[in-house]
Motif scaffolding. Structure first.
Motif: not given
Lengths: 267, 317
Positions: B165, B14, B88, B39, B196, B74
């Motif tokens: 995200d 991420t 995001r 992630r 998350k 991301t």
């Protein structure tokens, strides 16, 4: 990085919306000072001083007729100046509202543009209400010499918005340069008050010897006063020069506070 | 080469930083850090004040522009895609910056609008989030009426309004009382269990140990160690610690007595910390010499021991 930052209209609108939402809650409680102040000037100077210059008035207008539209312009200046100084400073440094907003897709430059628009809107809202009061007072008390007599006066609300934006740009510029809130005393005593007194609201500056009219020409409020006065009583083509002055001045200065404020919010 | 799908051990990143640097005039706040956040994990930044944690966070959410190096959220470069990155992520700042002119619910509604989210979706999420942070009954309250813990929970809710995200939390529980801290921790754990990705800075070791899957320790603008909490402990310190309290003279004597059975020792105030893989041997040794010890505390080594070993015991600021 680098380059001049141009605000996005959408981001600016979001900031405007936030301010408008809060204004809707509090407008009743903050409305009064914005009326009382110009009415005090109108009463004290228009009626008081005006009593001594009744003969012939100024440029064919009674003294009340002469100063009333100028107070519309100065009212817009004061409203936008408070908004872009104390209010903006609190959001920037005390409540840290801008820090919160700029972590969203709304950028620092959008925040500044939104504040310009909001200050203009607030100037226009108060100005329009004050204009309505002036029009009514004129028709009721001095129907032979109405304070607002021309249909061109319908253009005053958008003009007051632009005047508000102009003074918001100036106030934001000062805000972007200072670290302490008490420094606004300098801005108001050394900038705003002199602009107010030497703008041609209370006496015509054109009749003075050089360099007074030339200096007055550099005063943004002087052009705003001319514009409002002529729109209230029926404009001459000369006001186009005042309108152009305001637009050119505002546009050419507007991006500077945007860059400076961005530097304060994004290191 | 980078499409945001840097695969390492089959995980999706991420957040990626490579040789990330930030200088202010002649001060280097961050001096070349590299890290990857996968992630669904909670990644922590530990370090004393001034270590560069907050600057690193600020670069992630656009409040500071990197001087050099790469930083991708991301898969998007933070410099080139400023707005897209901010769209995001959710941010819980170190200092409360709630909108005091707005009520509790309005804070969420107005904040959601900054993301250009449809009104209906924002309204629905606001209710869910108020429920989530247990502030539903305060929805119509003024922000100034909230306690410190409630404000922090509202900040967490606000950071989630755009369904981010990545959630960036800068010292999420600093200044909160123990009950309020535990409530915030519970909420953050719920977030990670929902998948998350979280990154947080803290200087509470228990917080890092409780929440973080992996963490790095920063000092002087650089990362000095990185790994899972358990691994960091086994890598840097012995499994067990004995805290011995006695008079200064006795502690000095004890230090030399246990020297050959301990991995190392450390004097902290009125205590001697003895790090040992075999604590029984140390205890035996102390008994053998029959030294007068006021108090012996035997415990497992913690992240705090790692932290203090790596960053030293001097006061930083």
């Amino acid at each position: 990085m680098g380059g001049v930052r141009i605000p996005s209209a959408r981001g600016a609108f979001r900031v405007w919306q936030r301010n408008a939402m809060i204004f809707r809650k509090y407008w009743k409680s903050i409305l009064a000072p914005n009326f009382i102040d110009p009415l005090l000037y109108l009463g004290a100077l228009g009626l008081g001083l005006g009593a001594f210059i009744r003969e012939g008035g100024i440029n064919g207008q009674t003294y009340l007729q002469y100063i009333a539209p100028g107070l519309l312009a100065s009212n817009a200046m004061w409203a936008a100046s408070f908004e872009s100084t104390f209010n903006t400073f609190v959001k920037l440094k005390i409540d840290r509202i801008y820090d919160a907003i700029t972590t969203t897709p709304v950028n620092a430059e959008d925040v500044v543009a939104g504040e310009y628009l909001w200050a203009g809107t607030r100037s226009a809202l108060y100005g329009t209400a004050f204009l309505a009061v002036l029009t009514m007072l004129g028709f009721v008390f001095t129907p032979e010499n109405p304070l607002v007599s021309s249909p061109w006066a319908l253009l005053l609300p958008p003009v007051l918005l632009i005047i508000g934006v102009m003074f918001s740009v100036m106030g934001t510029l000062f805000t972007s340069l200072i670290q302490r809130i008490d420094l606004y005393a300098y801005y108001f005593t050394l900038v705003i008050t002199p602009l107010f007194l030497f703008s041609g609201i209370f006496f015509p500056v054109e009749g003075f010897p050089a360099p007074v009219p030339q200096i007055a020409w550099l005063n943004p409020l002087y052009h705003a006063v001319n514009l409002c006065r002529e729109l209230a009583s029926g404009p001459s083509p000369g006001v186009l020069a005042d309108a152009a002055w305001i637009l050119v001045f505002t546009a050419s200065l507007s991006l500077l506070p945007v860059q400076l404020m961005r530097k304060r919010l994004v290191s | 080469m980078n499409d945001g799908m840097n695969h390492k051990a089959g995980e999706v990143t991420t957040l990626t930083a490579r040789d990330l640097r930030k200088s202010y005039d002649d001060f280097q706040a961050v001096r070349g850090v590299d890290f990857e956040v996968y992630r669904g994990e909670c990644f922590g930044f530990l370090g004393p004040n001034g270590a560069g944690k907050t600057t690193t966070m600020k670069m992630i959410y656009g409040a500071a522009i990197p001087t050099s190096g790469e930083l991708e959220v991301t898969g998007l470069d933070v410099k080139r895609h400023e707005r897209a990155v901010k769209r995001r992520i959710g941010v819980v700042p170190q200092e409360n910056n709630l909108d005091e002119d707005l009520k509790v619910r309005e804070n969420l509604l107005v904040y959601g609008r900054y993301f250009d989210l449809p009104k209906k979706i924002v309204a629905q999420r606001a209710e869910e989030l108020l429920e989530f942070v247990q502030l539903s009954e305060k929805a119509e309250a003024k922000v100034e009426q909230l306690s410190g813990g409630m404000k922090r929970r509202l900040l967490v809710a606000r950071a989630l309004i755009n369904d981010p995200d990545l959630v960036v939390l800068d010292e999420p529980t600093t200044g909160l009382d123990p009950q309020a801290r535990h409530l915030v921790w519970d909420k953050l754990r719920e977030l990670t269990s929902e998948g998350k990705t979280l990154i947080l800075t803290t200087h509470y070791m228990d917080e890092a140990a409780q929440l973080c899957d992996r963490l790095c320790i920063m000092e002087g603008g650089g990362i000095i160690s990185e790994g899972a909490p358990r691994d960091l402990i086994s890598e840097h310190v012995s499994a067990e610690v004995l805290e011995l309290r006695a008079t200064p003279e006795t502690l000095e004597k004890l230090a030399s007595i246990v020297e050959d059975v301990a991995d190392n020792t450390d004097r902290v105030g009125d205590a001697l910390l003895v790090y040992a893989s075999d604590a029984d041997a140390v205890m035996e040794k102390i008994r053998e010499w029959s030294v007068e010890v006021d108090n012996i505390l035997r415990r497992r080594a913690t992240l705090e021991d790692v932290f203090l070993k790596l960053t030293g015991r001097r006061l930083v600021d």
